[in-house]
Scaffold this motif. Structure first.
Motif, mmCIF file in Angstrom:
data_model
loop_
_atom_site.group_PDB
_atom_site.id
_atom_site.type_symbol
_atom_site.label_atom_id
_atom_site.label_comp_id
_atom_site.label_asym_id
_atom_site.label_seq_id
_atom_site.Cartn_x
_atom_site.Cartn_y
_atom_site.Cartn_z
ATOM 1 N N LEU A 1 0.773 -1.270 -0.186
ATOM 2 C CA LEU A 1 -0.059 -0.142 0.102
ATOM 3 C C LEU A 1 0.813 1.268 0.086
ATOM 4 N N VAL A 2 1.754 1.237 0.815
ATOM 5 C CA VAL A 2 2.795 2.418 0.715
ATOM 6 C C VAL A 2 3.535 2.512 -0.476
ATOM 7 N N LEU A 3 4.096 1.611 -1.105
ATOM 8 C CA LEU A 3 4.575 1.629 -2.410
ATOM 9 C C LEU A 3 3.678 1.942 -3.608
ATOM 10 N N GLN A 4 2.520 1.546 -3.290
ATOM 11 C CA GLN A 4 1.392 1.955 -4.340
ATOM 12 C C GLN A 4 1.354 3.561 -4.307
ATOM 13 N N ILE A 5 1.050 3.955 -3.153
ATOM 14 C CA ILE A 5 0.937 5.496 -3.065
ATOM 15 C C ILE A 5 2.221 6.153 -3.532
ATOM 16 N N GLN A 6 3.256 5.831 -2.858
ATOM 17 C CA GLN A 6 4.690 6.429 -3.403
ATOM 18 C C GLN A 6 4.841 6.418 -4.632
ATOM 19 N N PHE A 7 4.472 5.245 -5.392
ATOM 20 C CA PHE A 7 5.041 5.250 -6.950
ATOM 21 C C PHE A 7 3.742 5.213 -7.672
ATOM 22 N N GLN A 8 2.884 5.969 -7.588
ATOM 23 C CA GLN A 8 1.599 5.961 -8.569
ATOM 24 C C GLN A 8 2.005 6.042 -10.018
ATOM 25 N N ASN A 9 2.969 6.556 -10.440
ATOM 26 C CA ASN A 9 3.181 6.782 -11.971
ATOM 27 C C ASN A 9 4.089 5.763 -12.391
ATOM 28 N N LEU A 10 4.669 4.704 -11.611
ATOM 29 C CA LEU A 10 5.442 4.003 -12.012
ATOM 30 C C LEU A 10 4.459 2.803 -12.660
ATOM 31 N N THR A 11 4.948 1.940 -13.870
ATOM 32 C CA THR A 11 4.154 0.870 -14.312
ATOM 33 C C THR A 11 5.177 -0.263 -14.149
ATOM 34 N N LEU A 12 4.646 -1.297 -13.824
ATOM 35 C CA LEU A 12 5.527 -2.528 -13.299
ATOM 36 C C LEU A 12 5.332 -3.150 -14.648
ATOM 37 N N PRO A 13 6.377 -3.956 -15.121
ATOM 38 C CA PRO A 13 6.451 -4.874 -16.131
ATOM 39 C C PRO A 13 5.157 -5.886 -16.043
ATOM 40 N N LEU A 14 4.589 -6.458 -17.038
ATOM 41 C CA LEU A 14 3.647 -7.405 -17.382
ATOM 42 C C LEU A 14 2.235 -6.770 -16.478
#
Length: 110
Positions: free
Chosen positions: A22-35
């Motif tokens: 949840l913290v990582l999702q909020i912190q890196f909202q614009n980051l798209t992970l592979p697949l």
């Protein structure tokens, strides 16, 4: 080893991983992970905590005891070597004290 402790460890790890995700999702909202993955897939790693506990969770407590008497056999001495926590628990249970030490009752002890 206990199945209930392993399940509790998996539950706590899953909770921790979900919080981290949840913290990582909020912190890196614009980051798209592979697949198209998201951070909450970290929760899938939590069963490995239970597997690790089940395979390597046992703690081996070794004790060495040596009983010796003086020449007149009027006094015995016991030398104990082992884990500090287990020694402390053993001394409290048996009511022993270190050589040359006296037990002083604490304020909160009954």
């Amino acid at each position: 080893r206990s199945i209930s402790q392993a399940c509790f460890l998996v539950f706590c790890t899953a909770l921790g991983m979900a919080s981290l995700a949840l913290v990582l999702q909020i912190q890196f909202q614009n980051l798209t992970l592979p697949l198209g993955l998201n951070w909450f897939w970290l929760v899938a790693l939590s069963p490995y905590a239970g597997i690790y506990y089940w395979k390597a969770g046992d703690r081996v407590d070794d004790f060495e005891l040596k009983l010796s008497a003086n020449d007149e056999e009027t006094e015995n001495e016991i030398a104990v070597q082992g884990n500090d926590d287990e020694l402390e628990r053993m001394w409290r249970t048996l009511g022993w004290a270190e050589k040359g030490m006296m037990k002083v009752e604490g304020l909160l002890e009954s």
